[in-house]
Design a protein around this motif. Structure first.
Motif, PDB file in Angstrom:
ATOM      1  N   TYR A 220       0.832  -1.205   0.000  1.00 13.12           N
ATOM      2  CA  TYR A 220       0.000   0.000   0.000  1.00 13.12           C
ATOM      3  C   TYR A 220       0.867   1.256   0.000  1.00 13.12           C
ATOM      4  O   TYR A 220       0.644   2.184  -0.786  1.00 13.12           O
ATOM      5  N   VAL A 221       1.865   1.280   0.879  1.00  9.83           N
ATOM      6  CA  VAL A 221       2.687   2.485   1.022  1.00  9.83           C
ATOM      7  C   VAL A 221       3.453   2.797  -0.256  1.00  9.83           C
ATOM      8  O   VAL A 221       3.504   3.945  -0.702  1.00  9.83           O
ATOM      9  N   LYS A 222       4.071   1.778  -0.872  1.00 13.90           N
ATOM     10  CA  LYS A 222       4.895   2.044  -2.057  1.00 13.90           C
ATOM     11  C   LYS A 222       4.054   2.592  -3.204  1.00 13.90           C
ATOM     12  O   LYS A 222       4.502   3.475  -3.933  1.00 13.90           O
ATOM     13  N   ASN A 223       2.837   2.080  -3.382  1.00 18.61           N
ATOM     14  CA  ASN A 223       1.983   2.604  -4.455  1.00 18.61           C
ATOM     15  C   ASN A 223       1.413   3.965  -4.106  1.00 18.61           C
ATOM     16  O   ASN A 223       1.302   4.842  -4.968  1.00 18.61           O
ATOM     17  N   TYR A 224       1.067   4.159  -2.835  1.00 17.67           N
ATOM     18  CA  TYR A 224       0.491   5.447  -2.453  1.00 17.67           C
ATOM     19  C   TYR A 224       1.523   6.555  -2.538  1.00 17.67           C
ATOM     20  O   TYR A 224       1.227   7.669  -2.979  1.00 17.67           O
ATOM     21  N   VAL A 225       2.763   6.264  -2.132  1.00 20.69           N
ATOM     22  CA  VAL A 225       3.821   7.270  -2.214  1.00 20.69           C
ATOM     23  C   VAL A 225       4.092   7.652  -3.662  1.00 20.69           C
ATOM     24  O   VAL A 225       4.330   8.818  -3.988  1.00 20.69           O
ATOM     25  N   ALA A 226       4.044   6.666  -4.559  1.00 22.93           N
ATOM     26  CA  ALA A 226       4.352   6.924  -5.962  1.00 22.93           C
ATOM     27  C   ALA A 226       3.196   7.597  -6.697  1.00 22.93           C
ATOM     28  O   ALA A 226       3.418   8.472  -7.536  1.00 22.93           O
ATOM     29  N   ILE A 227       1.943   7.206  -6.386  1.00 24.45           N
ATOM     30  CA  ILE A 227       0.793   7.671  -7.167  1.00 24.45           C
ATOM     31  C   ILE A 227      -0.096   8.629  -6.387  1.00 24.45           C
ATOM     32  O   ILE A 227      -0.860   9.398  -6.977  1.00 24.45           O
ATOM     33  N   ARG A 228      -0.009   8.603  -5.066  1.00 20.78           N
ATOM     34  CA  ARG A 228      -0.831   9.464  -4.206  1.00 20.78           C
ATOM     35  C   ARG A 228      -2.323   9.196  -4.413  1.00 20.78           C
ATOM     36  O   ARG A 228      -3.138  10.104  -4.584  1.00 20.78           O
ATOM     37  N   ASN A 229      -2.675   7.920  -4.422  1.00 19.53           N
ATOM     38  CA  ASN A 229      -4.065   7.534  -4.635  1.00 19.53           C
ATOM     39  C   ASN A 229      -4.338   6.307  -3.773  1.00 19.53           C
ATOM     40  O   ASN A 229      -3.610   5.323  -3.832  1.00 19.53           O
ATOM     41  N   HIS A 230      -5.432   6.364  -2.973  1.00 24.15           N
ATOM     42  CA  HIS A 230      -5.738   5.261  -2.061  1.00 24.15           C
ATOM     43  C   HIS A 230      -6.100   3.990  -2.816  1.00 24.15           C
ATOM     44  O   HIS A 230      -5.758   2.887  -2.380  1.00 24.15           O
ATOM     45  N   ARG A 231      -6.785   4.130  -3.940  1.00 25.30           N
ATOM     46  CA  ARG A 231      -7.134   2.948  -4.722  1.00 25.30           C
ATOM     47  C   ARG A 231      -5.877   2.256  -5.239  1.00 25.30           C
ATOM     48  O   ARG A 231      -5.781   1.032  -5.203  1.00 25.30           O
ATOM     49  N   ALA A 232      -4.933   3.072  -5.720  1.00 21.67           N
ATOM     50  CA  ALA A 232      -3.664   2.497  -6.184  1.00 21.67           C
ATOM     51  C   ALA A 232      -2.925   1.831  -5.029  1.00 21.67           C
ATOM     52  O   ALA A 232      -2.283   0.790  -5.203  1.00 21.67           O
ATOM     53  N   GLY A 233      -3.004   2.433  -3.841  1.00 25.39           N
ATOM     54  CA  GLY A 233      -2.371   1.837  -2.677  1.00 25.39           C
ATOM     55  C   GLY A 233      -2.967   0.483  -2.330  1.00 25.39           C
ATOM     56  O   GLY A 233      -2.234  -0.477  -2.036  1.00 25.39           O
ATOM     57  N   LEU A 234      -4.290   0.382  -2.376  1.00 26.96           N
ATOM     58  CA  LEU A 234      -4.951  -0.887  -2.084  1.00 26.96           C
ATOM     59  C   LEU A 234      -4.592  -1.950  -3.126  1.00 26.96           C
ATOM     60  O   LEU A 234      -4.368  -3.116  -2.790  1.00 26.96           O
ATOM     61  N   TRP A 235      -4.538  -1.530  -4.388  1.00 26.70           N
ATOM     62  CA  TRP A 235      -4.177  -2.465  -5.443  1.00 26.70           C
ATOM     63  C   TRP A 235      -2.729  -2.937  -5.270  1.00 26.70           C
ATOM     64  O   TRP A 235      -2.422  -4.107  -5.476  1.00 26.70           O
ATOM     65  N   GLY A 236      -1.853  -2.035  -4.886  1.00 29.11           N
ATOM     66  CA  GLY A 236      -0.473  -2.410  -4.631  1.00 29.11           C
ATOM     67  C   GLY A 236      -0.370  -3.397  -3.483  1.00 29.11           C
ATOM     68  O   GLY A 236       0.443  -4.336  -3.526  1.00 29.11           O
ATOM     69  N   ALA A 237      -1.196  -3.211  -2.438  1.00 29.43           N
ATOM     70  CA  ALA A 237      -1.187  -4.126  -1.299  1.00 29.43           C
ATOM     71  C   ALA A 237      -1.612  -5.530  -1.735  1.00 29.43           C
ATOM     72  O   ALA A 237      -1.000  -6.530  -1.355  1.00 29.43           O
ATOM     73  N   VAL A 238      -2.676  -5.598  -2.548  1.00 22.97           N
ATOM     74  CA  VAL A 238      -3.166  -6.896  -3.016  1.00 22.97           C
ATOM     75  C   VAL A 238      -2.124  -7.576  -3.901  1.00 22.97           C
ATOM     76  O   VAL A 238      -1.853  -8.780  -3.763  1.00 22.97           O
ATOM     77  N   GLN A 239      -1.533  -6.808  -4.825  1.00 22.59           N
ATOM     78  CA  GLN A 239      -0.517  -7.376  -5.715  1.00 22.59           C
ATOM     79  C   GLN A 239       0.660  -7.944  -4.933  1.00 22.59           C
ATOM     80  O   GLN A 239       1.116  -9.068  -5.195  1.00 22.59           O
ATOM     81  N   THR A 240       1.166  -7.156  -3.995  1.00 25.84           N
ATOM     82  CA  THR A 240       2.324  -7.587  -3.205  1.00 25.84           C
ATOM     83  C   THR A 240       2.013  -8.836  -2.400  1.00 25.84           C
ATOM     84  O   THR A 240       2.841  -9.752  -2.303  1.00 25.84           O
ATOM     85  N   LEU A 241       0.808  -8.882  -1.822  1.00 26.31           N
ATOM     86  CA  LEU A 241       0.415 -10.053  -1.033  1.00 26.31           C
ATOM     87  C   LEU A 241       0.306 -11.297  -1.917  1.00 26.31           C
ATOM     88  O   LEU A 241       0.780 -12.384  -1.531  1.00 26.31           O
ATOM     89  N   ILE A 242      -0.297 -11.161  -3.089  1.00 24.51           N
ATOM     90  CA  ILE A 242      -0.457 -12.311  -3.989  1.00 24.51           C
ATOM     91  C   ILE A 242       0.905 -12.873  -4.396  1.00 24.51           C
ATOM     92  O   ILE A 242       1.127 -14.089  -4.386  1.00 24.51           O
ATOM     93  N   ILE A 243       1.832 -11.962  -4.740  1.00 21.43           N
ATOM     94  CA  ILE A 243       3.172 -12.413  -5.141  1.00 21.43           C
ATOM     95  C   ILE A 243       3.867 -13.142  -3.996  1.00 21.43           C
ATOM     96  O   ILE A 243       4.475 -14.206  -4.181  1.00 21.43           O
TER      97      ILE A 243
END
Length: 263
Positions: A220-243
């Motif tokens: 969540y943090v890495k996507n939110y810092v890069a894109i500044r969007n909560h939806r992107a942060g949530l998607w980043g969290a899901v992606q990282t967890l799946i991997i």
């Protein structure tokens, strides 16, 4: 031709007319130890931290989860530490060599441009300025000013023609240390339960819970810092967890299958 005070012409001694990524002093033979204008790029540091930490969390966690199927806490700790230190060194050296290659490429291109005569590059300057819809008539005074000074011409070409930023003089070491330490910190987290708990299954469950939390938070943090969007942060969290789950699950099943085959 406009006078020297015209806004079309940069002041000859001004360094503000060009991005700070380039230091024209590097073209001279002055070795008096003057400070370079190149600065540490936080975006590069963030990139190294993200790559190092994400790999550090995922790879050692997958390995220790797989080794835990063998039922030996000592084996998990020894194997995990061996991978952790070798991975840290490998990631650090990889980042260092990549930064050195980037630095050498920059200086090689800089030398090539220094060898060129600015007077022969006028058409290229015009073509660069045309990208910004600057007409030839408006650009002519600026082109004359750039071609009057070789250092200024090379600086312009590196910044706008080749779009290459001057690497930080210590960038290679910083990049290597940042990525290596990030990998070590990320990889140490999933291993902590094995140091604390004597029962390997309990340690595995705690390691899984801790790693899932870290992967979700980090993604969540890495996507939110890069894109500044909560939806992107949530998607980043899901992606990282799946991997992370796929890597750990695959490692666990492979080690268990190999152990069963040996039996």
């Amino acid at each position: 031709m406009p006078s020297e005070s015209s806004p079309l012409l940069p002041e000859p001694s001004s360094e503000r007319a060009f991005p700070e990524a380039y230091d024209s002093k590097s073209l001279s033979s002055d070795t008096s130890g003057s400070t370079s204008t190149s600065t540490f790029d936080l975006s590069d540091a963030l990139r190294d931290i993200i790559i190092g930490f994400s790999d550090g969390v995922t790879v050692p966690f997958a390995l220790t989860a797989g080794l835990s199927s063998l039922g030996s806490t000592k084996l998990v700790i020894v194997g995990g530490l061996a991978e952790l230190f070798s991975g840290m060194i490998s990631m650090g050296l990889g980042a260092y060599l990549a930064a050195v290659t980037e630095r050498d490429t920059y200086h090689s291109q800089e030398e090539k441009q220094t060898a060129c005569l600015p007077e022969d590059q006028r058409s290229e300057i015009y073509s660069i300025l045309e990208r910004y819809n600057v007409s030839r008539d408006a650009a002519a005074p600026l082109v004359d000013e750039l071609c009057a000074d070789r250092a200024r011409w090379v600086r312009f070409k590196m910044d706008f023609g080749l779009r290459m930023d001057q690497p930080n003089v210590h960038g290679a070491w910083i990049s290597g240390l940042t990525m290596g330490l990030s990998y070590f910190v990320g990889g140490l987290i999933p291993m902590i339960p094995y140091f604390v708990l004597s029962n390997i299954r309990d340690a595995l469950l705690v390691s899984v819970a801790v790693t899932v939390f870290i992967l979700l938070g980090f993604g969540y943090v890495k996507n939110y810092v890069a894109i500044r969007n909560h939806r992107a942060g949530l998607w980043g969290a899901v992606q990282t967890l799946i991997i992370g789950v796929l890597a750990a699950g695959t490692s666990y099943l492979i080690v268990r299958a190999l152990d069963g085959g040996d039996a």
